[in-house]
Design a protein around this motif. Structure first.
Motif, mmCIF file in Angstrom:
data_model
loop_
_atom_site.group_PDB
_atom_site.id
_atom_site.type_symbol
_atom_site.label_atom_id
_atom_site.label_comp_id
_atom_site.label_asym_id
_atom_site.label_seq_id
_atom_site.Cartn_x
_atom_site.Cartn_y
_atom_site.Cartn_z
ATOM 1 N N ILE A 20 4.053 6.391 4.271
ATOM 2 C CA ILE A 20 3.905 5.718 5.605
ATOM 3 C C ILE A 20 1.976 6.067 5.345
ATOM 4 N N VAL A 21 1.608 5.091 5.910
ATOM 5 C CA VAL A 21 0.099 4.910 5.740
ATOM 6 C C VAL A 21 -0.960 4.581 6.578
ATOM 7 N N SER A 22 -1.965 5.177 7.145
ATOM 8 C CA SER A 22 -3.123 4.314 8.285
ATOM 9 C C SER A 22 -4.628 5.176 7.574
ATOM 10 N N ARG A 23 -5.011 4.626 7.889
ATOM 11 C CA ARG A 23 -6.272 4.001 7.302
ATOM 12 C C ARG A 23 -7.304 4.578 8.213
ATOM 13 N N TYR A 24 -8.673 5.778 8.587
ATOM 14 C CA TYR A 24 -9.477 5.236 9.126
ATOM 15 C C TYR A 24 -11.142 4.769 8.658
ATOM 16 N N LYS A 25 -11.084 4.150 10.022
ATOM 17 C CA LYS A 25 -12.326 2.991 9.815
ATOM 18 C C LYS A 25 -13.646 3.371 11.010
ATOM 19 N N ASP A 26 -14.502 3.313 10.728
ATOM 20 C CA ASP A 26 -15.404 3.473 11.873
ATOM 21 C C ASP A 26 -14.010 3.687 13.294
ATOM 22 N N GLY A 27 -14.448 4.594 13.254
ATOM 23 C CA GLY A 27 -13.667 5.535 14.981
ATOM 24 C C GLY A 27 -11.874 4.920 15.029
ATOM 25 N N GLU A 28 -11.447 4.440 13.798
ATOM 26 C CA GLU A 28 -10.137 4.367 14.849
ATOM 27 C C GLU A 28 -9.010 4.776 13.455
ATOM 28 N N TRP A 29 -7.912 5.321 13.829
ATOM 29 C CA TRP A 29 -7.576 5.264 12.669
ATOM 30 C C TRP A 29 -6.283 4.091 13.086
ATOM 31 N N SER A 30 -5.782 3.268 12.120
ATOM 32 C CA SER A 30 -4.686 1.888 11.811
ATOM 33 C C SER A 30 -3.578 2.079 12.356
ATOM 34 N N ALA A 31 -3.079 1.168 12.747
ATOM 35 C CA ALA A 31 -1.089 1.296 13.051
ATOM 36 C C ALA A 31 -0.524 2.358 11.711
ATOM 37 N N PRO A 32 -0.071 2.811 11.529
ATOM 38 C CA PRO A 32 0.831 3.822 10.668
ATOM 39 C C PRO A 32 1.749 1.654 9.383
ATOM 40 N N VAL A 33 2.054 2.117 8.385
ATOM 41 C CA VAL A 33 2.563 1.516 8.266
ATOM 42 C C VAL A 33 3.388 1.906 6.796
ATOM 43 N N MET A 104 8.833 8.566 10.363
ATOM 44 C CA MET A 104 9.273 7.851 10.514
ATOM 45 C C MET A 104 9.512 7.984 9.104
ATOM 46 N N CYS A 105 8.785 8.418 8.261
ATOM 47 C CA CYS A 105 8.690 9.117 6.315
ATOM 48 C C CYS A 105 9.788 9.258 6.188
ATOM 49 N N VAL A 106 10.855 10.562 7.372
ATOM 50 C CA VAL A 106 11.676 10.579 6.940
ATOM 51 C C VAL A 106 13.006 9.697 7.380
ATOM 52 N N LYS A 107 12.668 9.207 8.748
ATOM 53 C CA LYS A 107 13.637 7.663 8.571
ATOM 54 C C LYS A 107 13.743 6.666 7.855
ATOM 55 N N GLU A 108 12.800 6.587 7.414
ATOM 56 C CA GLU A 108 12.742 5.504 5.915
ATOM 57 C C GLU A 108 13.313 5.468 4.740
ATOM 58 N N ASN A 109 13.225 7.399 4.581
ATOM 59 C CA ASN A 109 14.224 7.124 3.545
ATOM 60 C C ASN A 109 14.787 8.124 3.640
ATOM 61 N N ILE A 110 15.923 7.954 4.366
ATOM 62 C CA ILE A 110 16.724 9.067 4.888
ATOM 63 C C ILE A 110 17.477 9.575 3.799
ATOM 64 N N GLU A 111 18.109 8.355 3.122
ATOM 65 C CA GLU A 111 19.595 8.567 2.501
ATOM 66 C C GLU A 111 18.710 9.600 1.143
ATOM 67 N N TYR A 112 17.554 9.939 1.233
ATOM 68 C CA TYR A 112 16.838 10.902 0.489
ATOM 69 C C TYR A 112 17.490 11.754 0.476
ATOM 70 N N LEU A 113 17.238 12.363 1.335
ATOM 71 C CA LEU A 113 17.898 13.601 2.549
ATOM 72 C C LEU A 113 18.673 14.611 2.236
ATOM 73 N N PRO A 114 19.183 15.123 1.184
ATOM 74 C CA PRO A 114 19.837 16.309 1.358
ATOM 75 C C PRO A 114 20.989 16.337 2.109
ATOM 76 N N PRO A 115 21.432 15.697 2.341
ATOM 77 C CA PRO A 115 23.077 16.595 2.934
ATOM 78 C C PRO A 115 23.303 18.167 3.420
ATOM 79 N N TYR A 116 24.119 18.549 4.413
ATOM 80 C CA TYR A 116 23.465 19.959 4.395
ATOM 81 C C TYR A 116 24.702 21.102 3.649
#
Ligand code: PLP
Ligand code: COI
Length: 345
Positions: A20-33, A104-116
């Motif tokens: 998940i990425v966001s960039r900071y420029k001219d005083g603002e963070w972009s919406a994360p993608v 977002m990172c956890v949800k988008e990669n949820i199949e890589y979250l080890p089971p209990y």
């Protein structure tokens, strides 16, 4: 579910679906993608490459016994990254953006979250780098913040709670007096690489750094804080060159919950001989017991001047195990989260 052996993960890079990425420029963070492109397209003049305009974090997500997903204390990591950004003169994400991107990172990669039940977790690595092209030494005014993740087991690859050996780094420092040791800056890790290679080459698991001003007091391990048990006391170094560990802070609270006394104070090297149990503690290492500490005048030399044998020996100490079980229990949903540490996704 990803096709992985959850019992044999250790701590290494594995590519997942997205970061998940966001960039900071001219005083603002972009919406994360979310992006599946793990390669950055950056100017070779970016400040991160030349002047280490770079800081990072580490936190974990867990799949609980109740199948819920818990993120451990992301607010603390967000605050620490803000301190790091401030030290670098660089923008850092708000607590809200930081937490949003971790979720977002956890949800988008949820199949890589080890089971209990495999004693494994998802390690999140938030990274903050200066990106604008520059030639002179300056803080970056354009910044990239991303959160990536990897499923992990134990940091050393050894069985959880199996004790390892450590050696004192007398002739190498990870941080300078009044330097950046108390901030999680990438530059701090560069200084530890060479002595770590020496220590690992000699078979040690951990490298113990001393206070850089006098080399008479214990500071911390290269990847984690130092925590010792002495009677009913939890002892951990108070030093302005030690990273304020979120694991250590949490374990101190747990120790107090158990009725222990928490001593945050200077720890003279010789006091190692008086401890019942010693551990490395941190997000990656959780609690890793140390069974012996070698002291040497020079890390490169084969001459050991003193060996501290820790009484708990080849077993994890009783108190350390109790602390470990409580914190892991909270993370796994086995124990009540009385301090509200976990963010349930
Ligand atoms: N000390 C150092 C040098 C570290 O790299 C880490 C890891 O983040 C720690 C201590 C432990 O900090 P935390 O418990 O917040 O992960
Ligand atoms: C962590 O425990 O999160 C760390 O950052 C330690 C190490 C992997 C750098």
């Amino acid at each position: 579910m990803a096709n992985l052996d959850w019992d044999d993960l250790s701590f290494k890079y594995r590519q997942t679906n997205v970061m998940i990425v966001s960039r900071y420029k001219d005083g603002e963070w972009s919406a994360p993608v979310a992006t599946s492109d793990f390669d950055f397209h950056l100017s070779a003049y970016a400040g991160t490459f030349h002047y280490a305009n770079s800081a990072f974090e580490g936190l974990k997500a867990f799949r609980g016994v109740d199948n819920k997903v818990r993120l451990f204390r992301p607010d603390e990591n967000a605050k620490r990254l803000q301190r790091s950004g401030h030290r670098l003169g660089m923008a850092a994400p708000s607590e809200e953006l930081f937490t949003q991107m971790c979720c977002m990172c956890v949800k988008e990669n949820i199949e890589y979250l080890p089971p209990y039940g495999h004693n494994a977790s998802m390690y999140l690595r938030p990274l903050l780098i200066g990106t604008n092209p520059q030639l002179g030494i300056a803080s970056s005014n354009e910044v990239l913040f991303c959160v990536m993740c990897s499923p992990v087991g134990t940091y050393s690859g050894a069985k959880s709670l199996s004790p390892g050996t450590a050696v004192i780094a007398r002739d190498y420092d990870r941080a300078a007096p009044h330097g950046t040791g108390a901030y999680k800056l990438s530059a701090n890790y560069a200084t530890s690489l060479y002595p770590y290679n020496l220590a690992h080459g000699q078979g040690y698991r951990e490298l113990l750094f001393l206070d850089p001003a006098t080399h008479t007091k214990v500071d911390e391990f290269g990847s984690s804080n130092f925590l010792a048990i002495k009677g009913n006391s939890y002892v951990t170094p108070l030093s302005d060159s030690v990273l304020p560990s979120i694991t250590n802070k949490s374990l101190q609270t747990v120790a107090e919950d158990f009725g222990m006394k928490v001593e945050k104070r200077a720890v003279p090297v010789e006091e190692i001989a008086e401890f019942d149990e010693i551990n490395a503690c941190g997000t990656a290492v959780v609690i890793t017991p140390i069974c012996s500490v070698d002291d040497k005048a020079a890390l490169e030399s084969n001459v050991v001047t003193k060996t501290y044998k820790i009484p708990s020996g080849d077993e994890c100490g009783v108190v350390s195990r109790k602390l470990y079980n409580r914190i892991r229990g909270i993370q796994d949903g086995l124990e009540e989260d009385i301090h509200n540490w976990c963010l349930v996704l």
